[in-house]
Enzyme design. Sequence first.
Site, mmCIF file in Angstrom:
data_model
loop_
_atom_site.group_PDB
_atom_site.id
_atom_site.type_symbol
_atom_site.label_atom_id
_atom_site.label_comp_id
_atom_site.label_asym_id
_atom_site.label_seq_id
_atom_site.Cartn_x
_atom_site.Cartn_y
_atom_site.Cartn_z
ATOM 1 N N GLU A 1 39.802 59.515 78.658
ATOM 2 C CA GLU A 1 38.756 59.497 77.774
ATOM 3 C C GLU A 1 37.606 60.219 78.773
ATOM 4 O O GLU A 1 37.472 59.972 79.537
ATOM 5 C CB GLU A 1 38.197 57.929 78.037
ATOM 6 N N CYS B 1 28.906 60.574 76.988
ATOM 7 C CA CYS B 1 29.930 61.188 77.028
ATOM 8 C C CYS B 1 29.709 61.010 74.832
ATOM 9 O O CYS B 1 30.345 62.442 74.610
ATOM 10 C CB CYS B 1 30.689 60.542 76.917
HETATM 11 P P1 NAD Z 1 33.765 61.943 87.494
HETATM 12 O O1 NAD Z 1 35.387 62.775 86.966
HETATM 13 O O2 NAD Z 1 33.380 63.099 88.539
HETATM 14 O O3 NAD Z 1 34.355 61.494 88.175
HETATM 15 C C1 NAD Z 1 35.029 59.919 87.597
HETATM 16 C C2 NAD Z 1 35.736 59.595 88.367
HETATM 17 O O4 NAD Z 1 36.595 59.951 88.994
HETATM 18 C C3 NAD Z 1 34.868 58.398 89.871
HETATM 19 O O5 NAD Z 1 35.414 57.657 90.073
HETATM 20 C C4 NAD Z 1 35.642 59.727 89.983
HETATM 21 O O6 NAD Z 1 34.973 58.969 92.152
HETATM 22 C C5 NAD Z 1 37.033 59.972 90.276
HETATM 23 N N1 NAD Z 1 37.575 61.398 90.703
HETATM 24 C C6 NAD Z 1 37.303 62.493 91.681
HETATM 25 N N2 NAD Z 1 38.257 63.362 91.611
HETATM 26 C C7 NAD Z 1 39.319 62.050 91.462
HETATM 27 C C8 NAD Z 1 40.686 62.961 91.559
HETATM 28 N N3 NAD Z 1 40.770 64.050 92.493
HETATM 29 N N4 NAD Z 1 41.711 61.380 91.628
HETATM 30 C C9 NAD Z 1 41.216 60.286 90.921
HETATM 31 N N5 NAD Z 1 39.573 59.819 90.974
HETATM 32 C C10 NAD Z 1 39.212 60.324 91.133
HETATM 33 O O7 NAD Z 1 33.180 62.194 85.960
HETATM 34 P P2 NAD Z 1 31.764 61.198 86.620
HETATM 35 O O8 NAD Z 1 30.874 62.831 86.626
HETATM 36 O O9 NAD Z 1 31.625 60.190 87.124
HETATM 37 O O10 NAD Z 1 31.271 61.266 85.269
HETATM 38 C C11 NAD Z 1 31.070 61.859 83.672
HETATM 39 C C12 NAD Z 1 32.190 62.037 82.798
HETATM 40 O O11 NAD Z 1 32.541 61.651 81.912
HETATM 41 C C13 NAD Z 1 31.555 63.329 81.784
HETATM 42 O O12 NAD Z 1 32.620 64.362 81.451
HETATM 43 C C14 NAD Z 1 31.548 61.952 80.586
HETATM 44 O O13 NAD Z 1 31.453 62.795 79.151
HETATM 45 C C15 NAD Z 1 32.809 61.084 80.840
HETATM 46 N N6 NAD Z 1 32.484 59.881 80.266
HETATM 47 C C16 NAD Z 1 33.234 59.844 78.948
HETATM 48 C C17 NAD Z 1 34.190 59.156 78.702
HETATM 49 C C18 NAD Z 1 34.763 58.297 77.112
HETATM 50 O O14 NAD Z 1 35.388 57.357 77.431
HETATM 51 N N7 NAD Z 1 35.454 59.462 76.837
HETATM 52 C C19 NAD Z 1 33.258 57.905 78.640
HETATM 53 C C20 NAD Z 1 31.706 57.992 79.787
HETATM 54 C C21 NAD Z 1 32.014 59.276 80.632
#
Ligand code: NAD
Length: 515
Positions: free
Chosen positions: A256, A290
Site C-alpha cells: 500500500e 495517501c
Molecule cells: P516510509 O516508507 O518512510 O516508512 C513506512 C514504514 O516503513 C515505517 O514504519 C518505516 O520505519 C519502515 N521502513 C523504513 N525502511 C524500511 C526498510 N528498509 N524495511 C522495512 N521497513 C522499513 O513511509 P512514511 O513516511 O512512514 O509514510 C508516508 C508514505 O506512506 C507516503 O508515501 C504515503 O502515501 C504512504 N501511505 C500509503 C497508504 C496506502 O494505504 N496506500 C496509507 C498511508 C500512507
Amino acid sequence: MSLSEEVDSATGVTAGTVDRHATTETFESTAPATGAVVGVFPVHDATAVGETVARARAAAGQWAALGFDGRKQRLAAYRGYLARRMHELADLVHRENGKPHADAILEITLAVDHLAWAAGHARKTLGPRRVAAGMLAANHAAYLEYQPMGVVGVIGPWNYPVFTPMGSIAYALAAGNAVVFKPSEFTPAVGAWLAAAWRAAVPDAADAFQVVTGFGETGAALCRVPVDKLAFTGSAATGRKVMAACAETLTPVLMELGGKDAMIVDDDADVVAAADAAVWGAMSNGGQTCIGIERVYATAPVYDRFVAEVTAQVQRLRPGSDDAATYGPMTMPSQIDVVRRHVSDAAGAGARVVTGGPDTSPGERYVAPTVLLDVPESSAAVREETFGPTLTITKVRDAEEALERANDTTYGLAGAVFSKSRDRAMDLARRMRSGMTSVNSVLTFASVPALPFGGVGDSGFGRIHGEDGLKEFTRSKAITRQRVPLPVNLMSFGRPAGAADALARVMGMVHGRHR
Ligand code: NAD
C-alpha cells in the site's frame, strides 16, 4: 491509570507489550506541535523481532483454532475497548501525529468500523463451501476454503497511525492470523497503545497481536525473520526495499504505497461542493494523506469559479494545535522540505501561487496551505507525491482531457470525479487509472468497509478492506472428496481402451455445437 499514562510513564513503554524484548537501545517520540517527548521506546533488533515473531507463531495456532465465532467475540471485545477509550487514543494520536483531536476521532471511528466488518464477515467470506465439481469429477464433492497463513507482519506509516495499519491488522486477525506490527518511528506510542489495548481486551490471546518498535532496520528484520506475509504501507521507495528483502525468503507482500490523486471537475459539477471536497481532500491532516487530492483538472466553464471558491475556503483554514485548528503541524520534519521544494520549483517554472507559498509558513513545523495554478505538467508538484497541504489546479478543455491528464502518472491510488451526470461521472470513474474513485465526494471509499482498498502502478498491489482484504491474508485451499466410485476411472492406467474416444464424443456433443 490510562493506557496513555502507562505509555508515558518511565520508559514510555507499556508494560507487557513492547518492553519484554532484550534490547538496550531506545529512541524518543516527540510531539510535532511542541517538541515535548511523548515516550521512549526500544529499538528492537533482529533478535528481538525474531523472539516476538516466535511468540506470535506459538499463539497463531490457538488463535486460528478459536474459529470464526471465537475470534469474532474477541475482536468485538477489542473494538469495544477502543470505542470506550476513543478520546484517550485520539489525544495520543493528536499529540504524536499532530492532527486535530476531532480528525483523530474520525480516524479511530473508521478503524473500529473496519474491525466490526472484518470480524462479522470472515466466516461468510472465508469459510468452507462446496463448489461445482465439473465434468471429469462429477462423482466428487469439491470444497474451497481460505485458511490463515500464520504470522502476518504489518509495517505502517505515521500519517493515519490507527486507521492505516488497522486495515491490515483487523483483516489479518479476523482471517485467523497472528500479527506483529511495526509502527512508524514517528508514531510508536500509538502502536504501543494499540497493542496494550489488545492485551487488556483479549488477555487469553495476548500474543496474537504484538508490537515491535524502531526504525527502518526493525522493519527490515521483520521482513527477513521471515513472517508468512508482509503487509507494508508507506512510500514506494521503501516498498521496493521491503520487496527486495522479502524476495530472499519468498515472503508474499502486500504493498500500500503513495499516490498523486487527481480530481476531475466537469462542466456540470456542483462547483461549491467540488471546492469544499478538494480543500478537505488536499488539506486535511496537513495534506499528509495517501489518498489526498493533490491535482485538480477543472474544465474551462467551471475553472474560474472553482479556483475562487477553493481560494476562499483555503484562506479560512487555521493552523495550530488547539481545538479550533483545522490542520496541525507536519509530522515528519523532512517532509517540510519536500513540500517547499515542490512549491518553489513550480513557482520558478511559471506557476501562479494564489494562496500560501513557500515563504509563508505559519510556524516552524507548519506549511501554509498552498494553491498553485498553471503548473507545468512536467514539474515535481504534478509528477511526484508532495504529501503536504498543496493543490495544483489546471484548466482543461473538457472531461476527456481531464481524464487523460489525471491518468498520466506512474501512481494510481485513488481519485474523484465531480459531475451531476450520473452516467458520465461513473464512466469517468471507471476509466480513471486508480484502485478507488469517489463520485461527488472525496475519500469516501475508505469508509466503506465492504470495498477493497489499494492501488495500481507505483501505488502498489494487493488489497486491504472488504472481502478481498480478508482473502489477502489467507491461502486458498482446494479439497475434493470422492462421493461414489465410478466403474470407469479415466484417471487411472486401468482405464479401458477407447475411453478417450468416448470422452471426445461426449465433449463434441456437449460443447461442439457452440460457434
Ligand atoms: P516510509 O516508507 O518512510 O516508512 C513506512 C514504514 O516503513 C515505517 O514504519 C518505516 O520505519 C519502515 N521502513 C523504513 N525502511 C524500511 C526498510 N528498509 N524495511 C522495512 N521497513 C522499513 O513511509 P512514511 O513516511 O512512514 O509514510 C508516508 C508514505 O506512506 C507516503 O508515501 C504515503 O502515501 C504512504 N501511505 C500509503 C497508504 C496506502 O494505504 N496506500 C496509507 C498511508 C500512507
